[in-house]
Design a protein around this motif. Sequence first.
Motif, PDB file in Angstrom:
ATOM      1  N   PRO A  40       0.810  -1.229   0.000  1.00  0.00           N
ATOM      2  CA  PRO A  40       0.000   0.000   0.000  1.00  0.00           C
ATOM      3  C   PRO A  40       0.844   1.280   0.000  1.00  0.00           C
ATOM      4  O   PRO A  40       0.347   2.344  -0.363  1.00  0.00           O
ATOM      5  CB  PRO A  40      -0.826  -0.119   1.279  1.00  0.00           C
ATOM      6  CG  PRO A  40      -0.913  -1.594   1.531  1.00  0.00           C
ATOM      7  CD  PRO A  40       0.404  -2.131   1.092  1.00  0.00           C
ATOM      8  N   MET A  41       2.115   1.180   0.430  1.00  0.00           N
ATOM      9  CA  MET A  41       2.971   2.372   0.494  1.00  0.00           C
ATOM     10  C   MET A  41       3.988   2.400  -0.643  1.00  0.00           C
ATOM     11  O   MET A  41       5.005   3.074  -0.582  1.00  0.00           O
ATOM     12  CB  MET A  41       3.705   2.402   1.838  1.00  0.00           C
ATOM     13  CG  MET A  41       2.759   2.624   3.014  1.00  0.00           C
ATOM     14  SD  MET A  41       3.536   2.241   4.599  1.00  0.00           S
ATOM     15  CE  MET A  41       3.402   0.478   4.635  1.00  0.00           C
ATOM     16  N   ALA A  42       3.714   1.647  -1.708  1.00  0.00           N
ATOM     17  CA  ALA A  42       4.668   1.535  -2.807  1.00  0.00           C
ATOM     18  C   ALA A  42       4.905   2.856  -3.511  1.00  0.00           C
ATOM     19  O   ALA A  42       5.934   3.057  -4.164  1.00  0.00           O
ATOM     20  CB  ALA A  42       4.173   0.495  -3.814  1.00  0.00           C
ATOM     21  N   SER A  43       3.971   3.826  -3.338  1.00  0.00           N
ATOM     22  CA  SER A  43       4.136   5.114  -4.022  1.00  0.00           C
ATOM     23  C   SER A  43       5.271   5.946  -3.406  1.00  0.00           C
ATOM     24  O   SER A  43       5.806   6.854  -4.047  1.00  0.00           O
ATOM     25  CB  SER A  43       2.830   5.901  -3.973  1.00  0.00           C
ATOM     26  OG  SER A  43       2.439   6.119  -2.631  1.00  0.00           O
ATOM     27  N   GLU A  44       5.615   5.621  -2.153  1.00  0.00           N
ATOM     28  CA  GLU A  44       6.739   6.325  -1.528  1.00  0.00           C
ATOM     29  C   GLU A  44       8.043   5.796  -2.112  1.00  0.00           C
ATOM     30  O   GLU A  44       8.233   4.587  -2.262  1.00  0.00           O
ATOM     31  CB  GLU A  44       6.705   6.116  -0.016  1.00  0.00           C
ATOM     32  CG  GLU A  44       5.449   6.678   0.634  1.00  0.00           C
ATOM     33  CD  GLU A  44       5.443   6.478   2.135  1.00  0.00           C
ATOM     34  OE1 GLU A  44       6.501   6.093   2.669  1.00  0.00           O
ATOM     35  OE2 GLU A  44       4.385   6.701   2.750  1.00  0.00           O
ATOM     36  N   LYS A  45       8.946   6.682  -2.429  1.00  0.00           N
ATOM     37  CA  LYS A  45      10.140   6.315  -3.184  1.00  0.00           C
ATOM     38  C   LYS A  45      10.941   5.220  -2.515  1.00  0.00           C
ATOM     39  O   LYS A  45      11.308   4.221  -3.128  1.00  0.00           O
ATOM     40  CB  LYS A  45      11.019   7.538  -3.391  1.00  0.00           C
ATOM     41  CG  LYS A  45      10.451   8.531  -4.382  1.00  0.00           C
ATOM     42  CD  LYS A  45      11.417   9.684  -4.584  1.00  0.00           C
ATOM     43  CE  LYS A  45      10.841  10.683  -5.586  1.00  0.00           C
ATOM     44  NZ  LYS A  45      11.769  11.825  -5.815  1.00  0.00           N
ATOM     45  N   SER A  46      11.274   5.412  -1.253  1.00  0.00           N
ATOM     46  CA  SER A  46      12.126   4.424  -0.586  1.00  0.00           C
ATOM     47  C   SER A  46      11.421   3.087  -0.449  1.00  0.00           C
ATOM     48  O   SER A  46      12.033   2.027  -0.613  1.00  0.00           O
ATOM     49  CB  SER A  46      12.557   4.944   0.783  1.00  0.00           C
ATOM     50  OG  SER A  46      11.412   5.197   1.585  1.00  0.00           O
ATOM     51  N   VAL A  47      10.118   3.131  -0.129  1.00  0.00           N
ATOM     52  CA  VAL A  47       9.360   1.881  -0.023  1.00  0.00           C
ATOM     53  C   VAL A  47       9.275   1.199  -1.384  1.00  0.00           C
ATOM     54  O   VAL A  47       9.455  -0.011  -1.509  1.00  0.00           O
ATOM     55  CB  VAL A  47       7.956   2.146   0.549  1.00  0.00           C
ATOM     56  CG1 VAL A  47       7.120   0.865   0.500  1.00  0.00           C
ATOM     57  CG2 VAL A  47       8.051   2.673   1.964  1.00  0.00           C
ATOM     58  N   GLY A  48       9.014   1.994  -2.407  1.00  0.00           N
ATOM     59  CA  GLY A  48       8.937   1.436  -3.750  1.00  0.00           C
ATOM     60  C   GLY A  48      10.225   0.750  -4.150  1.00  0.00           C
ATOM     61  O   GLY A  48      10.220  -0.341  -4.732  1.00  0.00           O
ATOM     62  N   ALA A  49      11.363   1.373  -3.824  1.00  0.00           N
ATOM     63  CA  ALA A  49      12.665   0.782  -4.154  1.00  0.00           C
ATOM     64  C   ALA A  49      12.860  -0.539  -3.410  1.00  0.00           C
ATOM     65  O   ALA A  49      13.377  -1.519  -3.965  1.00  0.00           O
ATOM     66  CB  ALA A  49      13.778   1.756  -3.826  1.00  0.00           C
ATOM     67  N   CYS A  50      12.458  -0.530  -2.140  1.00  0.00           N
ATOM     68  CA  CYS A  50      12.586  -1.769  -1.364  1.00  0.00           C
ATOM     69  C   CYS A  50      11.704  -2.879  -1.929  1.00  0.00           C
ATOM     70  O   CYS A  50      12.089  -4.054  -1.958  1.00  0.00           O
ATOM     71  CB  CYS A  50      12.214  -1.501   0.099  1.00  0.00           C
ATOM     72  SG  CYS A  50      13.436  -0.516   0.991  1.00  0.00           S
ATOM     73  N   LEU A  51      10.509  -2.506  -2.383  1.00  0.00           N
ATOM     74  CA  LEU A  51       9.598  -3.514  -2.926  1.00  0.00           C
ATOM     75  C   LEU A  51      10.112  -4.084  -4.241  1.00  0.00           C
ATOM     76  O   LEU A  51       9.885  -5.258  -4.551  1.00  0.00           O
ATOM     77  CB  LEU A  51       8.202  -2.915  -3.119  1.00  0.00           C
ATOM     78  CG  LEU A  51       7.427  -2.643  -1.825  1.00  0.00           C
ATOM     79  CD1 LEU A  51       6.092  -1.979  -2.134  1.00  0.00           C
ATOM     80  CD2 LEU A  51       7.199  -3.947  -1.052  1.00  0.00           C
ATOM     81  N   VAL A  52      10.801  -3.257  -5.017  1.00  0.00           N
ATOM     82  CA  VAL A  52      11.438  -3.773  -6.243  1.00  0.00           C
ATOM     83  C   VAL A  52      12.465  -4.834  -5.874  1.00  0.00           C
ATOM     84  O   VAL A  52      12.551  -5.893  -6.506  1.00  0.00           O
ATOM     85  CB  VAL A  52      12.096  -2.634  -7.045  1.00  0.00           C
ATOM     86  CG1 VAL A  52      12.977  -3.196  -8.159  1.00  0.00           C
ATOM     87  CG2 VAL A  52      11.044  -1.698  -7.608  1.00  0.00           C
ATOM     88  N   ARG A  53      13.247  -4.537  -4.839  1.00  0.00           N
ATOM     89  CA  ARG A  53      14.226  -5.514  -4.361  1.00  0.00           C
ATOM     90  C   ARG A  53      13.530  -6.781  -3.859  1.00  0.00           C
ATOM     91  O   ARG A  53      13.992  -7.903  -4.116  1.00  0.00           O
ATOM     92  CB  ARG A  53      15.054  -4.882  -3.243  1.00  0.00           C
ATOM     93  CG  ARG A  53      16.092  -5.841  -2.646  1.00  0.00           C
ATOM     94  CD  ARG A  53      16.741  -5.233  -1.425  1.00  0.00           C
ATOM     95  NE  ARG A  53      17.582  -6.206  -0.751  1.00  0.00           N
ATOM     96  CZ  ARG A  53      18.083  -6.029   0.458  1.00  0.00           C
ATOM     97  NH1 ARG A  53      17.802  -4.914   1.136  1.00  0.00           N
ATOM     98  NH2 ARG A  53      18.846  -6.958   1.017  1.00  0.00           N
ATOM     99  N   ALA A  54      12.415  -6.586  -3.143  1.00  0.00           N
ATOM    100  CA  ALA A  54      11.658  -7.736  -2.640  1.00  0.00           C
ATOM    101  C   ALA A  54      11.132  -8.591  -3.789  1.00  0.00           C
ATOM    102  O   ALA A  54      11.150  -9.833  -3.730  1.00  0.00           O
ATOM    103  CB  ALA A  54      10.510  -7.264  -1.757  1.00  0.00           C
ATOM    104  N   ASP A  55      10.661  -7.935  -4.854  1.00  0.00           N
ATOM    105  CA  ASP A  55      10.169  -8.681  -6.026  1.00  0.00           C
ATOM    106  C   ASP A  55      11.293  -9.476  -6.679  1.00  0.00           C
ATOM    107  O   ASP A  55      11.092 -10.612  -7.120  1.00  0.00           O
ATOM    108  CB  ASP A  55       9.537  -7.726  -7.039  1.00  0.00           C
ATOM    109  CG  ASP A  55       8.199  -7.189  -6.566  1.00  0.00           C
ATOM    110  OD1 ASP A  55       7.575  -7.847  -5.699  1.00  0.00           O
ATOM    111  OD2 ASP A  55       7.761  -6.128  -7.063  1.00  0.00           O
TER     112      ASP A  55
END
Length: 636
Positions: free
Chosen positions: A108-123
């Motif tokens: 849900p917080m993927a729009s935040e830059k740092s969270v989005g970057a972390c989620l890319v790594r998680a993917d």
Amino acid sequence: MAENGEEKLLAVARHIAKTLGQNDTMADDILQIFSNFDGRFSREKLSEKMVDEDPRGCAALERTLNSLDRQISQYVAIDHPIWADSADSSAFLDAIDELIATIRDWSPMASEKSVGACLVRADDLMQQAMFRIEDEFRSLMEQGAESFDLSRSNHESAGNLSFDSDDENEDNEEGLLQNGADLDHQIPVAQPLTDYDIVIDALPSGTINDLHEIAKRMVAAGFLKECSHVYSTCRREFLEESISRLGLQKLSIDEVQKMPWQELEDEIERWIKAANLALRILFPSERRLCDRVFFGFSSAADLSFMEVCRGCTIHLLNFADAISIGSRSPERLFKVLDVFETLRDLMPEFDSVFADQYCLVLRNEAITIWKRLGEAIRGIFMELENLIRRDPAKAAVPGGGLHPITRYVMNYLRAACRSRQTLEQVFDESNVGVPPNKLDDRGSSSSSMSVQMAWIMELLESNLEMKSKIYRDSALCSVFMMNNGRYIVQKVKDSELGSLLGDDWIRKHSTKVRQYSTNYQRISWNKILGTLKLDNNSLASNGAAKSMKEKIKSFNSQFEEVCKIQSTWVVFDEQLREEMKIAVTRLLLPAYRNFIGRFQCIPEIGRNADRLIRYSSDDVEAKINELFEGSSGGRK
């Protein structure tokens, strides 16, 4: 972990406030509501850096990912199967579960830059984990099939193979153990099918459970298609191998149609075995295996099952389709009936095994081809009708015996009537929607098949009447029709044709046979009887002796000629032959004896009578007994 959980909770609250708040004032109001609702949501904590991102929340996410990366990379890199050690497999699954939960919670917080970057790594990390777990899935399936093999030799049938579930059918436990199999390690298969040689490979329950646990993670991670593809590929190979063991070739429709008929007959026998094995044993087994591996994911189970069975099903249906659109030659009827009946009898299996939305197209295709086979059967009967119509009246059958077409058609129909139930179904299907008064003018009790049989008999009779005209001798024409009519009536009475055509038909055609016999007697013997006719007035005249001498000479000449010719004629039926001889004897002998008695009493003839009388009564009877003894080629 508690600290990380609180940070995640705060991050989610900040994200909600930023998302719903259309301006700073509204965002502050939302934060105030959270603060009043739960003490952990203090205004200070929530307001702390309410900016584009939350460093403490991202830090928690990064720490989680770092930990998961170490765990998952460790298992991704090892060079031996993870599932060889239950502790390793459990730890690997736990790491994947945590990664799935992390991605779900932070998305849900993927729009935040740092969270989005972390989620890319998680993917990316999830991708690595899925690649490895996919390999493990494949390895488990292959090893499971190899380690568990339930076989039957070519000389054994599947009659004793029946187990409905892992532990419910105790009656089969002894038989399974005799084959070296533990009942608890069986995959469920279909009810028994007798007289089929089979080889069934199943997966142990432990392997199925492992596959299910992997499938749960792959589906949760969004890798349903990949999981289904691996599963389908492995099981499809097993099915294809099972079918190939029966010797059924993979042939295109064109290749089937080009096969010599004798080879195709053998291939049809193999196809029947393969179709029964697939629909009654293999496909139900695969259906239940899919349901266990993908338990809780019905859509995944349905899709995987369809992918597993589609190739073999299309292979089987294409063969049946090739038969349905092939030659309509009458001799193909019985094998086409075999294919039709096999598909018909398997329709309940198609309905039950292919009940889901993905398999609907396969079930519908089976129904379409089955109906097409019915059309082929009707087409074969149409070709039989054409064959009868086109059979030319060339050379006459010697001696007025049985015509080959009579034998062919009657024996063909007798054999066809052994499949009466099937043929009635086929012909009734062709008359759906046709008004009853258009089917038959003999009453509503006639079935579509009886109408068809009566029509073929009518065509045969018309063809024989045309052929009878080849004979120049009218008496021989009658013998020909009598022979063929008698044969037809006998074949009808001794088979299912009798009940189809009915007693009225039999009586009518028996009467025709008797009429042909009467015609023969009239044509052959009335003229001879005329020479034996005595006129009392002429006997009293002076020219009586001369008249009687002319009569006896005429009789001798005609009788000898008729016996010479008709001794080469044929009456195939022994009973009918004797009846005809008796009828001729009763017709001729009394008149001849009377004539001879009067002839011998004429004074002018006197002692010359014995010289003029060529045949005694016994001689006449003996000559009659020599009639219709022509070559055996005209007999049955």
